[in-house]
Design an enzyme around this catalytic site. Structure first.
Site, PDB file in Angstrom:
ATOM      1  N   HIS A 148      -5.663   0.213  -1.024  1.00  0.00           N
ATOM      2  CA  HIS A 148      -5.939  -1.192  -0.740  1.00  0.00           C
ATOM      3  C   HIS A 148      -6.989  -1.786  -1.680  1.00  0.00           C
ATOM      4  O   HIS A 148      -7.311  -2.974  -1.582  1.00  0.00           O
ATOM      5  CB  HIS A 148      -6.398  -1.351   0.716  1.00  0.00           C
ATOM      6  CG  HIS A 148      -5.408  -0.835   1.707  1.00  0.00           C
ATOM      7  ND1 HIS A 148      -5.453   0.457   2.195  1.00  0.00           N
ATOM      8  CD2 HIS A 148      -4.321  -1.407   2.279  1.00  0.00           C
ATOM      9  CE1 HIS A 148      -4.447   0.641   3.043  1.00  0.00           C
ATOM     10  NE2 HIS A 148      -3.751  -0.471   3.115  1.00  0.00           N
ATOM     11  N   CYS A 152       0.811  -1.220   0.000  1.00  0.00           N
ATOM     12  CA  CYS A 152       0.000   0.000   0.000  1.00  0.00           C
ATOM     13  C   CYS A 152       0.846   1.272   0.000  1.00  0.00           C
ATOM     14  O   CYS A 152       0.523   2.248  -0.683  1.00  0.00           O
ATOM     15  CB  CYS A 152      -0.981  -0.002   1.165  1.00  0.00           C
ATOM     16  SG  CYS A 152      -0.259  -0.341   2.773  1.00  0.00           S
ATOM     17  N   ASP A 183      -7.686   5.363  -1.230  1.00  0.00           N
ATOM     18  CA  ASP A 183      -7.278   4.133  -0.555  1.00  0.00           C
ATOM     19  C   ASP A 183      -6.545   3.208  -1.521  1.00  0.00           C
ATOM     20  O   ASP A 183      -7.148   2.701  -2.480  1.00  0.00           O
ATOM     21  CB  ASP A 183      -8.522   3.430   0.002  1.00  0.00           C
ATOM     22  CG  ASP A 183      -8.180   2.361   1.021  1.00  0.00           C
ATOM     23  OD1 ASP A 183      -7.068   1.825   0.967  1.00  0.00           O
ATOM     24  OD2 ASP A 183      -9.034   2.054   1.879  1.00  0.00           O
TER      25      ASP A 183
END
Length: 594
Positions: free
Chosen positions: A553, A427, A551
């Site tokens: 992820h 990430c 994000d």
């Protein structure tokens, strides 16, 4: 009939807050009895003068003059200048008073200045009414390597292009525009549709059946066109019959089948230049423009580009005049301008960029005309392509505070892109790639976004990690992100530390200052997770703070609807951060300069 007058919001913004007096020109496009003023150019020493019009898309012409100053002007001088505007019967005079920021406008009608009202038009409105045609072609040119010969050859080339022997084919259809020897000039369609209708048919519908319109760097409506030269009967006997096949051997064309410029010494040291001239031209037209009327407009775009090429070649000549670089065309779309500017570089000339910034009243604080600022043409979002600015179109935050956001474009990097399974450990690498993409898309660097291997090797090379780090699945944090940005891109970073997620609520003023003054995305790492902060909504009265989070992820496809609706890009409250984890934020500092 005198047209209605509209002035681009971008021009109003650039005039606002100015401190210096100027005399200049304004450029616009006339359609549906509306004169839309899109661009301006102030006079400076060593500026492009009348040549700048060739850097605008075809159909944007010099349409009047502007005075920026104390509000006073000499009417006879204004009338004399407006008499030199030939492309419209009613040129416009714009007077901008610095002290009050007041704009007054006049049309020049029958030798008199007539005051008129104007409306401000936004960039989104302009792009909803107009689209662009992008012409690309290669034409051969061979001549003696001297200034006079180059001028003569480019003049002849422009005459050939404008003679009616060229045809234009639209890439996504079987439509061809022919020259004057054809009855209607259009082949491949029935009727006479508008260019907007053709564009709607060429672009595939988005999810839900309706073509999604976005005013983004990658989603402008652009029709791509090729140029072809008609050769049938061109060398035949006029008015006669051809009784046998005719074969013509043109050795000069054989010599021009090279993509680079060559110089050849022949008798008595005479040097020749042989090149495939790359035409890369833009046109801006109203969506209701009929297809049948486009031929001459596209020809004009090619002619303008040939003038730019000629100027560049002549400027590059100098002792010993024995070689020249291949020209490169760059189309720039500075958001502060709201229109294209086309330049041709033989080398990246800082002085050329500096002049453009001054003439167009653009900030000297950041680049707009570096090679890395080159506009990337895409007519629609295609599956598999990295999303650009997925935060655009989100509902605004309901925090009621000051919203400070990222400035410019970035790419959304996340888990499992490029068939790489980094789920669970990559990430921070992905957030770093998003940060690097921002600096590339803004023109601060022309280096590619670093790969995982590039990142790991960089950290080993600077001594931060051991040799076995390369090829591993070890995490990195905000400090390492700062190291890589500095080493690979020359970007310095500021690191902010908080001891817990709750303490993030106190960082509103610092994050507001960062986004207002730098506008770059922020990488945040803490515990086992890393995210990218794209902006904040800080309510100074209540103290409440919300974060616009990207994000990394996410593991799905490049689907904007999913990314936005499922919260992979969206506003988060302070509760989003883990109260038991510490966080470090990497705030990239933006260099100043053009």
């Amino acid at each position: 009939m005198t047209p209605s007058l509209k002035i681009s919001q971008n021009i109003v913004n650039r005039l606002s807050g100015g401190k210096h007096s100027y005399f200049g020109k304004v450029y616009g496009i006339l359609a549906k009895n509306n004169l839309v003023v899109l661009g301006l150019q102030v006079e400076i020493d060593g500026g492009d003068g009348n040549d700048l019009v060739n850097s605008f898309p075809a159909e944007i012409y010099l349409c009047g003059i502007i005075i920026i100053g104390d509000g006073n002007y000499d009417e006879q001088t204004i009338k004399s200048s407006l008499n030199e505007v030939y492309v419209t019967d009613n040129p416009v005079f714009i007077n901008y008073k610095l002290e009050t920021e007041e704009i007054t406008t006049h049309f020049f009608v029958n030798g008199q200045l007539e005051k008129t009202n104007f409306a401000v038009i936004s960039e989104q409105e302009i792009l909803s009414q107009f689209l662009h045609i992008h012409l690309k072609a290669d034409v051969p040119l061979t001549c003696e390597f001297s200034a006079n010969a180059i001028k003569e050859s480019f003049t002849n080339l422009r005459k050939i292009v404008a003679s009616g022997v060229m045809s234009f084919g639209f890439k996504k259809s079987n439509l061809y525009l022919l020259g004057s020897d054809n009855d209607n000039g259009v082949v491949g369609i029935t009727g006479n549709p508008s260019i907007g209708e053709l564009c709607d048919e060429s672009n595939e519908p988005s999810e839900g059946g309706a073509r999604r319109k976005k005013i983004q760097n990658y989603d402008l409506d652009v029709m791509k066109v090729n140029m072809l030269k008609k050769v049938t009967k061109e060398n035949g006997v006029v008015g006669g019959k051809e009784h046998a096949p005719l074969c013509v051997l043109d050795k000069s064309k054989q010599a021009t089948m090279q993509s680079q410029i060559l110089t050849t010494e022949i008798a008595e040291q005479c040097k020749t230049m042989s090149i495939m001239v790359p035409i890369d031209a833009l046109t801006m037209v109203h969506r209701q423009t009929k297809i049948a009327s486009l031929y001459g407009i596209i020809v004009e775009s090619a002619v303008r580009h040939l003038r730019l090429l000629e100027k560049t070649f002549l400027a590059s000549l100098g002792p010993p005049e024995d070689k020249c670089s291949q020209p490169e065309t760059f189309h720039f779309y500075p958001q502060e301008c709201g229109h294209f500017i086309t330049k041709i570089y033989l080398k990246n000339d800082v002085s050329e960029r500096n002049k453009l910034h001054q003439e167009l009243l653009l900030s000297q604080m950041k680049p707009f005309f570096r090679r890395a600022n080159n506009f990337i043409f895409k007519t629609k979002s295609q599956g598999g392509e990295i999303l650009i600015n997925p935060h655009e179109g989100l509902k605004p935050s309901d925090n009621g505070g000051k919203i400070s956001l990222i400035k410019g474009k970035y790419s959304y990097y996340h888990y499992c892109q490029n068939k790489m399974d980094d789920n669970g450990w990559g990430c921070a690498y992905r957030s770093l790639q998003t940060l690097a993409s921002w600096f590339k898309l803004q023109g601060y660097t022309d280096k590619d976004v670093p790969t995982f291997s590039d990142i790991q090797k960089c950290l080993v090379d600077i001594g931060d990690k051991p040799e076995n780090f390369v090829g591993s699945k070890q995490w990195i944090g905000s400090t390492e992100v700062g190291f890589v940005l500095n080493t690979l891109l020359g970007i310095t970073s500021k690191i902010l530390y908080v001891s817990s997620g709750e303490e993030m609520a106190t960082k509103g003023p610092e994050l507001v200052s960062h986004f207002e003054n730098h506008g770059s995305p922020v990488m945040i790492g803490g515990g086992v997770l890393a995210h990218t902060i794209l902006g904040v909504d800080y309510n100074s009265q209540s103290g409440n703070l919300k974060f616009l989070i990207l994000d990394p992820h996410y593991t799905g496809n490049e689907d904007l609807h999913t990314v936005q609706s499922k919260g992979w890009c969206g506003w988060k409250s302070v509760d989003f951060w883990d109260k038991t984890a510490y966080y470090n934020m990497c705030l990239p500092q933006v260099p100043i300069g053009i």
